[in-house]
Design a protein around this motif. Structure first.
Motif, PDB file in Angstrom:
ATOM      1  N   ARG A  33       0.857  -1.196   0.000  1.00 34.56           N
ATOM      2  CA  ARG A  33       0.000   0.000   0.000  1.00 34.56           C
ATOM      3  C   ARG A  33       0.887   1.238   0.000  1.00 34.56           C
ATOM      4  NH1 ARG A  33      -5.854  -0.267  -0.062  1.00 34.56           N
ATOM      5  NH2 ARG A  33      -6.193  -2.513  -0.072  1.00 34.56           N
ATOM      6  N   ALA A  34       0.616   2.159  -0.905  1.00 37.08           N
ATOM      7  CA  ALA A  34       1.467   3.337  -1.010  1.00 37.08           C
ATOM      8  C   ALA A  34       0.618   4.575  -1.281  1.00 37.08           C
ATOM      9  CB  ALA A  34       2.477   3.157  -2.139  1.00 37.08           C
ATOM     10  N   ALA A  35       1.056   5.705  -0.736  1.00 38.08           N
ATOM     11  CA  ALA A  35       0.364   6.962  -1.008  1.00 38.08           C
ATOM     12  C   ALA A  35       0.588   7.368  -2.465  1.00 38.08           C
ATOM     13  CB  ALA A  35       0.874   8.055  -0.070  1.00 38.08           C
ATOM     14  N   LEU A  36       1.748   6.988  -3.001  1.00 38.70           N
ATOM     15  CA  LEU A  36       2.049   7.341  -4.387  1.00 38.70           C
ATOM     16  C   LEU A  36       2.779   6.176  -5.041  1.00 38.70           C
ATOM     17  CD1 LEU A  36       2.054   9.645  -6.558  1.00 38.70           C
ATOM     18  CD2 LEU A  36       4.398  10.093  -5.835  1.00 38.70           C
ATOM     19  N   THR A  37       2.360   5.853  -6.253  1.00 38.77           N
ATOM     20  CA  THR A  37       3.010   4.776  -6.992  1.00 38.77           C
ATOM     21  C   THR A  37       3.707   5.373  -8.207  1.00 38.77           C
ATOM     22  OG1 THR A  37       1.366   3.170  -6.256  1.00 38.77           O
ATOM     23  CG2 THR A  37       2.614   2.618  -8.249  1.00 38.77           C
ATOM     24  N   ILE A  38       4.996   5.046  -8.366  1.00 44.29           N
ATOM     25  CA  ILE A  38       5.775   5.587  -9.486  1.00 44.29           C
ATOM     26  C   ILE A  38       6.130   4.445 -10.433  1.00 44.29           C
ATOM     27  CG2 ILE A  38       7.906   6.756 -10.173  1.00 44.29           C
ATOM     28  CD1 ILE A  38       7.852   8.160  -7.433  1.00 44.29           C
ATOM     29  N   ASN A  39       5.708   4.606 -11.646  1.00 45.01           N
ATOM     30  CA  ASN A  39       5.939   3.597 -12.687  1.00 45.01           C
ATOM     31  C   ASN A  39       7.230   3.948 -13.417  1.00 45.01           C
ATOM     32  OD1 ASN A  39       5.783   1.937 -14.966  1.00 45.01           O
ATOM     33  ND2 ASN A  39       4.082   3.066 -15.885  1.00 45.01           N
ATOM     34  N   ALA A  40       8.288   3.186 -13.145  1.00 48.17           N
ATOM     35  CA  ALA A  40       9.600   3.469 -13.761  1.00 48.17           C
ATOM     36  C   ALA A  40      10.032   2.233 -14.544  1.00 48.17           C
ATOM     37  CB  ALA A  40      10.619   3.826 -12.688  1.00 48.17           C
ATOM     38  N   THR A  41       9.156   1.763 -15.403  1.00 47.76           N
ATOM     39  CA  THR A  41       9.390   0.478 -16.058  1.00 47.76           C
ATOM     40  C   THR A  41       9.829   0.624 -17.511  1.00 47.76           C
ATOM     41  OG1 THR A  41       7.027   0.321 -16.547  1.00 47.76           O
ATOM     42  CG2 THR A  41       7.792  -0.758 -14.554  1.00 47.76           C
TER      43      THR A  41
END
Lengths: 591, 425
Positions: free
Chosen positions: A204-212
């Motif tokens: 669970r995260a307040a912000l998800t960063i997609n670095a894929t």
């Protein structure tokens, strides 16, 4: 299901994702990074190793050139031991005559890329194998970098700052609440599968960063967001000899096969640029290899007749902007996408595109946006923070040989090609889930030399098996958050600083869970690594490298009978990836 | 002319000092022919297990080891080297090899069918003739094994071997001894270690250590480094001191058992007056009127031409450097530019899997020969290309000797058959 709570979840363990985790952790955010395989398994571990001066972009893309030279100067300090100061030449071959060289000089001046024209004689004195028919040579501060080591060092710095990096954790869904229609949709984290232990984890995260990177579109699609990221395949060929100690670029608009990068013991000719449908399974076509060799000959005549060690391909993420609205997103060569603003999906950012040289800058901009999402402003400090290992100074080619001779470690070598000692391998393996020996290859360069695993595969299996018997991976497979001091990345590549322990360490008491035994099967490790190495030599097997391959067959079939070992039916999470068919096909001409 | 020419002293010029060339030289010299052997460098004997693999696996059923190659030869396709030679020649050649090694003080042993010998990873290798010192490892016997390794030895992992043997129903356990029992030298090259064990004063300490480890009824497997020059005495002394049967397990190259065999045959050739010149690479040849006139070699000063009445190409194919290839997919035989059955397209050379049960197609190809082992016209297997040229060993078409575990068998028998043919002329 195991649950983890965090502020920021980073998806992707390449240079960018690891850089984001480092930056965010330094700014005091609670960070978890997931990578479905090993760090750098994707594009970061499959590039030619050029630290750009920016020279390549001064005409075509001045903004990128400015960023490159800025980051070049920073990385030489923050990641000193991962970079070899080779310098770079831009050479005007007989095919490159025309107005470009003068535009290049102007472009360098305009973008601040240091550039000095030197005489042909001076260039040839420094690089005697360079084509003597070149008419002009410009010297720029290019370098070559070890993207495996740099990412490991960045990861270590991130861990020391409190980040948690989970490898072999594959994303299978984003956790989403609300509905897109009324603009209340929000990404709350992700559900992932821990491949080493075989169980699922909810983060669970307040912000998800997609670095894929090239896979970014696949991840946004899990939130119902369509973005256009086209995988651009680049094929590279590693020659068995360095041939040059300076990066050599053709002085012309960037194109295929116009660069030779000396990195570690090889010279890499790169690259092609082909749009492909699938970033995952990349075929190397014969015309690509032939083109690299032909183009290489234009810079170093006769290079094509030297022995080729291996060919491989990486995928650039080619981001295509299809968002028409006003944007405050960074619109440079990398793409930073705020999905709250663009798609009414909160808690979700994508960073894609870019190049290795600018990974730190990409991370900085990404975490700036992340901080804003989290309602705070905290300054970035990565530009002035050195990662572990920098104290060793700049990389130089002879460092391993020097240490081995100084310390008389010849008898300890288990990979003679790349000068890997037993202790280096053991220490790397202790800290790795060792789902495949390829993970250890990225750590210590096991099997990357001319014999491509012919001798070291067997030895590594024997050593890793002994560690397993001693219970080193009992419980936690070593791939969860390590205590920062436990995994000394800084010394990972140093023969002198890896001291063998007389008997392998017992697993510590707090590592209570047991690992999935199938992942530690020595026969599977052996089969997988031989197949992984085979895949990358197939496109270049002829001449002496074919003879080498036959010796490897003699060893593994005739001497070891390894094709008749028990456990033949076992597979690892990577087995299928290694089995992808890269045999040369009849498509000799460019499609 | 700025070449040196050596004219016609030899009846037979052998190109290559691997098993095929050496066996041909020995057999021809015994028949009274004057033989000269030249070789680019150390042959592949230095890389192998030192056993004589005759036929371990059939391509069609590669999961199961061949129980008795002599019963399986008839099932091979007609173009296979063994089919061309015929079972009688195969048996006669192997019998002569046993006589040769016995006389040279390095006796080899034939079992009832293929031996199944533990490899350094614990797989079971099917092989037809084994050096005496490997025979006690036969996994068809039920006696439990104690596999003993040496700490720090990078090419031998006893626990891995024992674990894999156990998975195959062979009772085995493992133990480690200090490497200092053999040598305190820093470099742990197997050849150096084997040399160290040539010294009798090391036998007692190692033998005692083994005796303390071994339990009644066990046989002891050790890395193949029990002496080099004085191997027979070393093996016997250690066995006696240990009080148990000892067997060697071959390691990664450089191969101690292979080096012993090379040296033993070379000594036998010297006794027969055969000249063996290493470091001389044949690079091209001259032909006229359907005959080989001379072979040109690369030497340090200037090219040299060697001529002889007959020539044997025993240069070992891809592995020995007898074939070269380039990125266009052209594969060529280096000395005589003989036609090859290798597909002339790289896309047809390989399969996607490194350990494919049918092997890599590129290694199936080679020099097609007549039934008398003479390189033949591509379209007519009865028609020799040159009246005075023969071929043997790894260059031969029609088999992948590493895949089917016939490397030494094909080499010995084809080399022997060439010598027989020459002796009859």
């Amino acid at each position: 299901m195991k649950r983890i709570e965090t502020e920021i979840l980073v998806i992707g363990g390449g240079a960018t994702g690891t850089g984001v985790a480092w930056d965010a952790a330094l700014r005091g955010f609670k960070v978890v990074l997931i990578e479905r395989r090993d760090l750098t398994h994707g594009t970061t571990g499959r590039y030619h190793g050029l630290l750009h001066s920016g020279g390549r972009y001064v005409v075509k893309d001045p903004q990128s050139a400015v960023e490159c030279i800025h980051e070049n100067r920073i990385l030489r300090k923050t990641h000193a031991h991962c970079i070899e100061d080779t310098g770079g030449f831009f050479v005007v071959t007989p095919e490159d005559e025309g107005p470009y060289p003068d535009k290049f000089v102007e472009g360098c001046a305009a973008t601040g890329v240091p550039c000095h024209e030197i005489s042909i004689a001076a260039a040839l004195r420094r690089e005697p194998l360079l084509n003597p028919r070149i008419s002009r040579v410009f010297e720029v501060p290019d370098g070559s970098s070890d993207s495996f080591l740099a990412t490991h060092a960045t990861a270590q710095a991130a861990r020391q700052a409190g980040a948690q990096l989970l490898i072999y954790h594959e994303l299978y869904s984003l956790i989403i609440e609300g509905a897109a229609e009324n603009g209340t949709q929000r990404v709350l984290g992700a559900r992932v599968h821990d491949a080493a232990k075989g169980h699922d984890v909810e983060i669970r995260a307040a912000l998800t960063i997609n670095a894929t990177g090239a896979w970014a579109g696949q991840v946004t699609a899990m939130a119902g967001i369509r973005i256009s990221v086209i995988p651009g395949k680049g094929t590279m060929v590693a020659m068995n000899h360095r041939a040059l100690n300076t990066v050599v670029n053709r002085c012309k608009m960037p194109a295929d096969g116009d660069i030779i990068v000396p990195v570690h013991t090889v010279a890499v000719i790169g690259t092609t640029d082909e749009r492909v449908a699938d970033p995952e399974n990349l075929r190397i076509e014969p015309w690509e290899v032939n083109l690299m060799l032909e183009e290489g000959d234009k810079m170093v005549p006769g290079l094509s007749r030297a022995r080729v060690v291996r060919a491989w391909a990486g995928v650039r993420p080619l981001y295509q902007e299809d968002y028409a609205g006003a944007s405050r997103d960074a619109t440079r060569k990398f793409a930073l996408l705020d999905h709250r603003e663009r798609h009414n999906v909160a808690g979700f950012i994508t960073i894609t595109g870019g190049k290795w040289t600018t990974f730190r800058l990409m991370a900085e901009k990404t975490v700036d946006m992340a901080a804003e999402h989290l309602g705070t402003r905290r300054p970035c400090t990565t530009a002035s923070t050195s990662v572990p290992g920098t104290q060793q100074g700049a990389y130089w080619l002879g460092h391993r040989l020097h240490e081995i001779e100084e310390n008389a470690l010849q008898g300890e070598l288990i990979c003679e090609c790349e000068l890997v000692t037993r202790a280096m391998l053991e220490n790397a393996a202790r800290q790795n889930p060792t789902i495949t020996l390829d993970d250890l290859r990225r750590d210590v360069r096991l099997g990357m030399g001319p014999c491509q695993g012919g001798f070291c595969t067997y030895r590594a299996v024997g050593i890793v098996h002994a560690l397993g018997q001693a219970g080193v991976w009992q419980g936690d497979a070593g791939h969860q958050t390590h205590a920062a001091e436990e995994w000394d990345v800084a010394m990972m590549q140093s023969p002198a600083h890896n001291v063998a322990e007389s008997s392998p360490q017992q697993g510590t008491a707090d590592r209570a869970e047991t690992c999935t035994p199938r992942l530690f099967n020595p026969n599977l490790l052996l089969r997988d690594f031989l197949q992984e190495r085979w895949k990358g030599v197939l496109p270049i097997l002829w001449g002496r490298q074919l003879k080498q391959e036959r010796l490897d067959e003699l060893i593994y079939l005739a001497v070891l009978n390894a094709d008749h070992l028990p456990d033949a039916a076992l597979t690892s999470p990577l087995s299928e990836f290694y089995r992808f068919d890269t045999t040369p096909n009849d498509k000799e001409v460019r499609a | 002319m700025n070449t040196n020419t050596s004219r016609g002293e030899a009846d037979l010029l052998v190109i290559g000092a691997g098993l095929s060339g050496l066996m041909a030289a020995w057999q021809a010299a015994r028949a009274g022919l004057r033989v000269h052997v030249i070789a680019k460098g150390a042959p592949s004997l230095h890389w192998t297990a030192g056993t004589v693999d005759v036929l371990g696996y059939m391509a069609a059923a590669s999961a199961t080891a061949v129980a008795d190659p002599m019963n399986a030869l008839s099932a091979l396709p007609g173009y296979h080297p063994y089919s061309l030679l015929g079972a009688a020649q195969v048996r006669a050649a192997l019998a002569d090899f046993l006589a040769l090694t016995e006389a040279a003080g390095l006796p080899y042993v034939q079992g009832d069918g293929n031996w199944l010998l533990p490899s350094a990873v614990g797989a079971l290798r099917p092989t037809w003739l084994t050096p005496q010192a490997q025979a006690a490892g036969d996994a068809r016997r039920t006696a439990p094994m104690l596999i003993v390794g040496f700490s720090g030895l990078r090419d031998f992992y006893p626990h891995l071997i024992a674990e894999n043997l156990g998975k195959q129903g062979v009772p085995a356990r493992a133990a480690m001894l200090p490497l200092e029992l053999i040598s305190t030298a820093r470099d742990r090259n197997a050849i150096h270690l084997a040399h160290a064990l040539d010294e009798p004063q090391r036998h007692q300490a190692l033998g005692r250590a083994l005796r303390q480890l071994v339990q009644p009824g066990e046989r002891i497997g050790l890395p193949a480094l029990l002496g080099l020059e004085d191997h027979g005495a070393t093996w016997a002394a250690l066995q006696s001191a240990a009080g148990a049967a000892l067997f060697e397990i071959p390691m990664l190259p450089p191969s101690v058992p292979g080096t012993r065999l090379f040296q033993a045959i070379r000594r036998s050739l010297r006794d027969l007056g055969v000249r063996v010149d290493m470091g001389i690479e044949a690079i091209r040849s001259h032909t006229a009127a359907g005959r080989i006139e001379w072979v040109e070699t690369a030497t340090s000063a200037r090219p040299m031409r060697l001529s002889a009445a007959c020539y044997l190409l025993a240069s070992g194919g891809v592995l020995g450097g007898g074939f070269d290839s380039d990125h266009t997919g052209r594969m060529r035989e280096v000395v005589f530019d003989l036609p090859l059955t290798v597909p002339q397209r790289r896309s047809h050379w390989f399969r996607a899997e490194f350990m494919h049960p049918a092997g890599q197609p590129v290694f199936q190809g080679g020099v097609a020969v007549t039934a008398a082992m003479q390189p033949c016209h591509p379209d007519d297997p009865a028609q020799p290309l040159y009246a005075n040229l023969w071929a043997a060993g790894g260059v031969l078409a029609g088999a992948d000797p590493i895949q089917e575990r016939s490397l030494e068998g094909i080499a010995l028998t084809s080399g022997w058959a060439v010598a027989q043919a020459l002796a009859r002329r």
